[in-house]
Design an enzyme around this catalytic site. Structure first.
Site, mmCIF file in Angstrom:
data_model
loop_
_atom_site.group_PDB
_atom_site.id
_atom_site.type_symbol
_atom_site.label_atom_id
_atom_site.label_comp_id
_atom_site.label_asym_id
_atom_site.label_seq_id
_atom_site.Cartn_x
_atom_site.Cartn_y
_atom_site.Cartn_z
ATOM 1 N N ASP A 356 0.857 -1.179 0.000
ATOM 2 C CA ASP A 356 0.000 0.000 0.000
ATOM 3 C C ASP A 356 0.897 1.233 0.000
ATOM 4 O O ASP A 356 2.124 1.103 -0.051
ATOM 5 C CB ASP A 356 -0.924 0.013 1.242
ATOM 6 N N ASP A 358 1.428 4.811 2.277
ATOM 7 C CA ASP A 358 1.020 5.441 3.533
ATOM 8 C C ASP A 358 1.465 6.902 3.571
ATOM 9 O O ASP A 358 2.590 7.228 3.197
ATOM 10 C CB ASP A 358 1.681 4.704 4.717
ATOM 11 N N ASP A 450 -3.262 4.488 2.758
ATOM 12 C CA ASP A 450 -3.587 4.852 4.136
ATOM 13 C C ASP A 450 -3.217 6.310 4.370
ATOM 14 O O ASP A 450 -2.093 6.715 4.088
ATOM 15 C CB ASP A 450 -2.765 3.997 5.126
HETATM 16 P P1 UTP Z 1 2.343 -1.106 6.628
HETATM 17 O O1 UTP Z 1 1.483 -2.256 7.051
HETATM 18 O O2 UTP Z 1 1.847 -0.284 5.501
HETATM 19 O O3 UTP Z 1 3.768 -1.707 6.321
HETATM 20 O O4 UTP Z 1 2.550 -0.221 7.907
HETATM 21 P P2 UTP Z 1 4.938 -1.179 5.401
HETATM 22 O O5 UTP Z 1 6.153 -1.217 6.206
HETATM 23 O O6 UTP Z 1 4.568 0.135 4.770
HETATM 24 O O7 UTP Z 1 5.072 -2.286 4.310
HETATM 25 P P3 UTP Z 1 4.192 -2.532 3.000
HETATM 26 O O8 UTP Z 1 5.114 -2.395 1.871
HETATM 27 O O9 UTP Z 1 3.082 -1.538 2.952
HETATM 28 O O10 UTP Z 1 3.693 -3.931 3.139
HETATM 29 C C1 UTP Z 1 3.448 0.877 7.963
HETATM 30 C C2 UTP Z 1 3.736 1.213 9.362
HETATM 31 O O11 UTP Z 1 2.614 1.724 10.017
HETATM 32 C C3 UTP Z 1 2.429 1.154 11.267
HETATM 33 C C4 UTP Z 1 3.193 -0.130 11.272
HETATM 34 O O12 UTP Z 1 3.848 -0.273 12.496
HETATM 35 C C5 UTP Z 1 4.169 0.011 10.159
HETATM 36 O O13 UTP Z 1 5.417 0.251 10.715
HETATM 37 N N1 UTP Z 1 1.005 0.862 11.472
HETATM 38 C C6 UTP Z 1 0.303 0.238 10.504
HETATM 39 C C7 UTP Z 1 0.410 1.221 12.638
HETATM 40 O O14 UTP Z 1 1.058 1.779 13.522
HETATM 41 N N2 UTP Z 1 -0.902 0.934 12.845
HETATM 42 C C8 UTP Z 1 -1.631 0.304 11.897
HETATM 43 O O15 UTP Z 1 -2.832 0.064 12.123
HETATM 44 C C9 UTP Z 1 -1.022 -0.041 10.705
HETATM 45 MN MN MN Z 2 2.711 0.439 3.745
#
Ligand code: UTP
Ligand code: MN
Length: 526
Positions: A356, A358, A450
């Site tokens: 995704d 973020d 996100d």
């Molecule tokens: P992600 O699940 O998007 O992982 O969460 P990522 O590292 O970006 O990897 P990919 O490529 O998308 O799979 C990003 C960060 O946001 C925090 C997580 O700890 C992670 O470090 N997070 C995610 C939260 O704190 N709360 C959530 O509900 C989701």
């Molecule tokens: Mn991510």
């Protein structure tokens, strides 16, 4: 009783007063015949030619060595008086592998040989237990792990003197791993545990994989990992099997297992968690097609997940992430001039693909971020850019005591799970070139995005908390709690001993509060 057994009861040197003290006799060259030992060939027939044994006198003592030598020879063992290149087994008592190896090195020099000592596996370093058991059996017994002293290293430069701090947040782990084959295998076991809701086991394998990814070079033997943090017996076993056989049976059978495959497929649907997937699995639903045929009721999120399944399971590229970043910035500027957008998650750590994209939104004027998410989402929707969106309010209760926060404003924390409709035109040059020649491809794709909003006073904590990786975050919080009596979240850092929140305007300040060296995002890929 045969005479040799009588010998066990006597001091050997008394029976053989002509024996030269071993210290003076220790000659390492086999071409020096002055002290050549004749008893082996003269008195006893050698039954076991393959094993050329050498008993190390160090710590064993000369008399015991002489006794054991005679005993072995009487049983047909080939035992050399002196160490030479023909020796295959070095037997020692109460010595470590390092001690034996040091002795062999010094013996080489004493003998005027300045070359390298024999390279493993030319010589085995064995404990006396192998010898006594072989005496008992009357033949060389199979070498077990417990018989083996640590194998000598071929080259001191190659000794993997790895120093690995226990917490991932104490280490800089980049995307460039030297042990990806091994860490990927352990990640399969981690994921399998997570899909079975065994969080502890999952974390254990994640930690082991993270240590392998941190190591400065590719490892060639599981023994090199002994003593490193987070590498338990199970992980070591898997590593050893892969290094020796090319693959791990456990990992391969996990990947093939019905449950693993089905759980991966079902949790791969946006909006489907492990619990739901498991319930479906038990009903015999193993694939997306079976789910669609089953008539199971799906919530709004899951419907979107099913609808865009294929797109959402295709990795998002950095070019696509940048294109979406551009859209989000345009939206933010349009609805709240001055508000800021920061790329977070894996892409901030330098990853080139992600599941995704973020983003963290904030406004330099505390309070002006309030309601921002609704305006941004409304703008994006009006442009037809959203295929799905769900805004949640953050329930951060501790913020009551948080820096410059009051209870009445605590629900300003906002987050939006969304699916963007990314048009081809919106992609960057790089993204477009990948699709050249694919006429049949549709003009847009679905991408999970996100959006998180944070007030300025908590921005540094949100930035740190959402940049990841998940294991890095987990260890930051564990470090804070266990090592500093502090509580860290994506909103604040609370010092339990002082009973107060610690303010921070940057990630660097948070690391400093925690007594950690600053690790930039690119080093947080644990
Ligand atoms: P992600 O699940 O998007 O992982 O969460 P990522 O590292 O970006 O990897 P990919 O490529 O998308 O799979 C990003 C960060 O946001 C925090 C997580 O700890 C992670 O470090 N997070 C995610 C939260 O704190 N709360 C959530 O509900 C989701
Ligand atoms: Mn991510």
């Amino acid at each position: 009783m045969r005479p040799i057994l009588d010998d066990r009861l006597r001091a050997p040197e008394k029976r053989n007063p002509t024996m030269v003290p071993l210290k003076r006799r220790r000659v390492v060259s086999s071409c020096d015949s002055s002290t050549s030992d004749v008893s082996n060939t003269n008195n006893n027939r050698i039954k076991f030619q393959q094993q050329v044994l050498f008993l190390l006198e160090r710590k064993m003592g000369s008399s015991r060595r002489a006794f054991l030598t005679r005993l072995g020879r009487s049983k047909g063992f080939r035992i050399e008086e002196r160490f030479s290149e023909s020796v295959t087994h070095v037997i020692s008592e109460n010595n470590s592998g390092d001690e034996v190896w040091a002795w062999l090195n010094s013996a080489q020099e004493e003998g005027g040989h300045h070359g390298q000592p024999p390279a493993p596996p030319a010589v085995r370093l064995l404990d006396i237990s192998w010898y006594t058991e072989s005496m008992h059996e009357g033949r060389p017994v199979e070498i077990q792990d417990r018989h083996t002293l640590q194998e000598p290293q071929q080259n001191a430069e190659e000794l993997p003197l790895f120093s690995v701090p226990s917490y991932a947040c104490q280490r800089s782990t980049t995307l460039h791993s030297h042990n990806l084959l091994l860490s990927d295998a352990l990640s399969v076991l981690a994921q399998s545990a997570e899909l079975a809701e065994d969080e502890g086991r999952g974390v254990a394998f994640r930690r082991a994989a993270a240590v392998l990814n941190f190591l400065p070079k590719a490892i060639s033997a599981a023994e090199h990992l002994r003593g490193l943090p987070s590498l338990g017996e199970h992980s070591l076993r898997v590593v050893q099997e892969i290094l020796e056989d090319g693959s791990s049976r456990e990992v391969e059978s996990t990947k093939q297992s019905d449950q693993y495959r089905a759980m991966k497929a079902l949790t791969g649907i946006f909006g489907v968690g492990v619990k739901t997937a498991h319930r479906w699995f038990k009903l015999g639903i193993h694939t997306l097609a079976q789910l669609e045929d089953s008539g199971q009721a799906l919530n709004h999120t899951q419907q979107a997940g099913v609808q865009h399944y294929s797109d959402l399971n295709q990795p998002v590229t950095k070019a696509e992430a940048d294109a979406i970043g551009h859209l989000v910035e345009t939206a933010v500027v349009a609805v709240s001039p001055g508000a800021q957008v920061t790329l977070i998650g894996g892409f901030r750590r330098g990853k080139v693909t992600g599941h995704d994209v973020d983003f963290l939104l904030t406004h330099p004027e505390e309070g002006k971020e309030d309601g921002l998410i609704f305006k941004v989402v409304a703008w994006l929707e009006a442009q037809g850019l959203l295929l799905y969106q769900k805004i949640t309010k953050n329930s951060y209760l501790e913020s009551k005591e948080g820096p410059s926060r009051s209870a009445s404003t605590m629900d300003r924390f906002e987050r939006c799970f969304s699916i963007f409709r990314l048009d081809q035109e919106e992609r960057s040059e790089e993204g477009r070139s990948l699709d050249d020649g694919k006429e049949t491809q549709k003009a847009w794709r679905a991408v999970r995005v996100d959006l998180v909003v944070s007030p300025k006073s908590q921005y540094a904590f949100a930035l740190l908390g959402w940049t990841g990786s998940k294991l890095f975050e987990r260890d930051l919080r564990r470090w804070a709690g266990h090592e500093r009596s502090m509580s860290l979240s994506s909103h604040a850092l609370f010092d339990i001993k002082q009973g107060k929140h610690l303010r921070a305007d940057s990630e660097e300040e948070i690391f400093a509060h925690l007594g950690l060296d600053y690790i930039p995002p690119s080093g947080r890929n644990a």
